[in-house]
Design a protein around this motif. Structure first.
Motif, PDB file in Angstrom:
ATOM      1  N   PHE A  81      46.228  52.022  83.476  1.00 10.37           N
ATOM      2  CA  PHE A  81      45.021  52.587  82.874  1.00 10.37           C
ATOM      3  C   PHE A  81      43.784  51.860  83.374  1.00 10.37           C
ATOM      4  O   PHE A  81      42.802  52.482  83.807  1.00 10.37           O
ATOM      5  N   GLU A  82      43.785  50.530  83.313  1.00 10.84           N
ATOM      6  CA  GLU A  82      42.616  49.748  83.706  1.00 10.84           C
ATOM      7  C   GLU A  82      42.302  49.915  85.190  1.00 10.84           C
ATOM      8  O   GLU A  82      41.145  49.974  85.585  1.00 10.84           O
ATOM      9  N   ALA A 107      43.325  58.252  84.377  1.00 10.40           N
ATOM     10  CA  ALA A 107      43.305  57.281  83.278  1.00 10.40           C
ATOM     11  C   ALA A 107      43.425  58.004  81.942  1.00 10.40           C
ATOM     12  O   ALA A 107      44.119  57.535  81.025  1.00 10.40           O
ATOM     13  N   GLU A 108      42.771  59.156  81.842  1.00  6.11           N
ATOM     14  CA  GLU A 108      42.803  59.930  80.593  1.00  6.11           C
ATOM     15  C   GLU A 108      44.225  60.383  80.260  1.00  6.11           C
ATOM     16  O   GLU A 108      44.596  60.464  79.080  1.00  6.11           O
ATOM     17  N   GLU A 109      45.032  60.669  81.265  1.00  5.72           N
ATOM     18  CA  GLU A 109      46.426  61.050  81.024  1.00  5.72           C
ATOM     19  C   GLU A 109      47.187  59.926  80.327  1.00  5.72           C
ATOM     20  O   GLU A 109      48.096  60.184  79.541  1.00  5.72           O
ATOM     21  N   LEU A 110      46.802  58.686  80.599  1.00  9.53           N
ATOM     22  CA  LEU A 110      47.483  57.535  80.004  1.00  9.53           C
ATOM     23  C   LEU A 110      46.933  57.191  78.621  1.00  9.53           C
ATOM     24  O   LEU A 110      47.694  56.793  77.738  1.00  9.53           O
ATOM     25  N   HIS A 111      45.619  57.297  78.450  1.00  2.16           N
ATOM     26  CA  HIS A 111      44.965  56.960  77.168  1.00  2.16           C
ATOM     27  C   HIS A 111      43.846  57.962  76.894  1.00  2.16           C
ATOM     28  O   HIS A 111      42.680  57.686  77.164  1.00  2.16           O
ATOM     29  N   HIS A 113      42.242  58.908  74.345  1.00  4.37           N
ATOM     30  CA  HIS A 113      41.229  58.668  73.316  1.00  4.37           C
ATOM     31  C   HIS A 113      40.476  57.360  73.513  1.00  4.37           C
ATOM     32  O   HIS A 113      39.897  56.836  72.562  1.00  4.37           O
ATOM     33  N   ASN A 114      40.454  56.862  74.729  1.00  2.00           N
ATOM     34  CA  ASN A 114      39.717  55.632  74.997  1.00  2.00           C
ATOM     35  C   ASN A 114      38.228  55.959  75.044  1.00  2.00           C
ATOM     36  O   ASN A 114      37.775  56.733  75.892  1.00  2.00           O
ATOM     37  N   GLN A 144      35.563  59.524  68.189  1.00  3.61           N
ATOM     38  CA  GLN A 144      36.298  58.260  68.177  1.00  3.61           C
ATOM     39  C   GLN A 144      35.815  57.381  67.029  1.00  3.61           C
ATOM     40  O   GLN A 144      34.645  57.427  66.644  1.00  3.61           O
TER      41      GLN A 144
END
Length: 169
Positions: A81-82, A107-111, A113-114, A144
């Motif tokens: 993600f990072e 990255a959005e696929e992994l998290h 709601h970041n 969020q």
């Protein structure tokens, strides 16, 4: 951390944590020598490589950051993600919004709601004048729970401006 380093200048955790504090406070030039020392101690460490990339972005070297992100990503235990998030940041700094969006989407696929990620996606779409997607991501960002009142006000204000613009088109 500095006291620990005074006693043991190669204490990995103290070096890493002090560098992380410098990065968090945007003191990238202070973090960099610590990160270089860490890289000498453990050249394959994906967290160290990621933090060097973040420092490079902060120092205005997004192209160099991408090479460190490549190295970090080549490690199986790299923080995906990072890495993807900071690739997006680097490409955004290189004025390559399409590439930035591509990495942000990964990255959005992994998290999904970041909040930092959602805000960055909204900003890139906004700069691309893709106001419909910008409003969509500002809206998701505002849902969020970890936002400050200042962040909410800024996003709401920008979203209001964009909606008014879209209405007048």
């Amino acid at each position: 951390y500095q006291e620990v380093l005074w006693k043991n200048p190669e204490h990995f955790d103290a070096l890493f944590n002090l560098a992380a504090v410098h990065i968090k406070t945007a003191a990238f030039s202070e973090a960099y020598p610590l990160l270089e020392k860490l890289k000498g101690l453990d050249p394959e460490n994906p967290q160290v490589l990621l933090h060097i990339a973040i420092a490079e972005i902060g120092l205005g070297n997004p192209q160099r950051a991408l090479s460190y992100l490549d190295m970090a990503e080549n490690r199986k235990d790299g923080p995906r993600f990072e890495i993807y998030f900071h690739r997006g940041v680097a490409y955004s700094h290189l004025n390559n919004p399409n590439e930035a969006i591509g990495w942000y989407k990964r990255a959005e696929e992994l998290h999904p709601h970041n909040s930092r990620l959602l805000f960055n996606i909204a900003l890139v779409y906004d700069r691309m004048q893709n106001y419909q997607d910008a409003v969509k991501y500002y809206s998701i960002f505002l849902q969020q729970n970890d936002l400050s009142s200042d962040e909410k006000i800024k996003a709401e204000t920008r979203m209001t401006v964009l909606k008014a613009y879209q209405t007048n088109q």
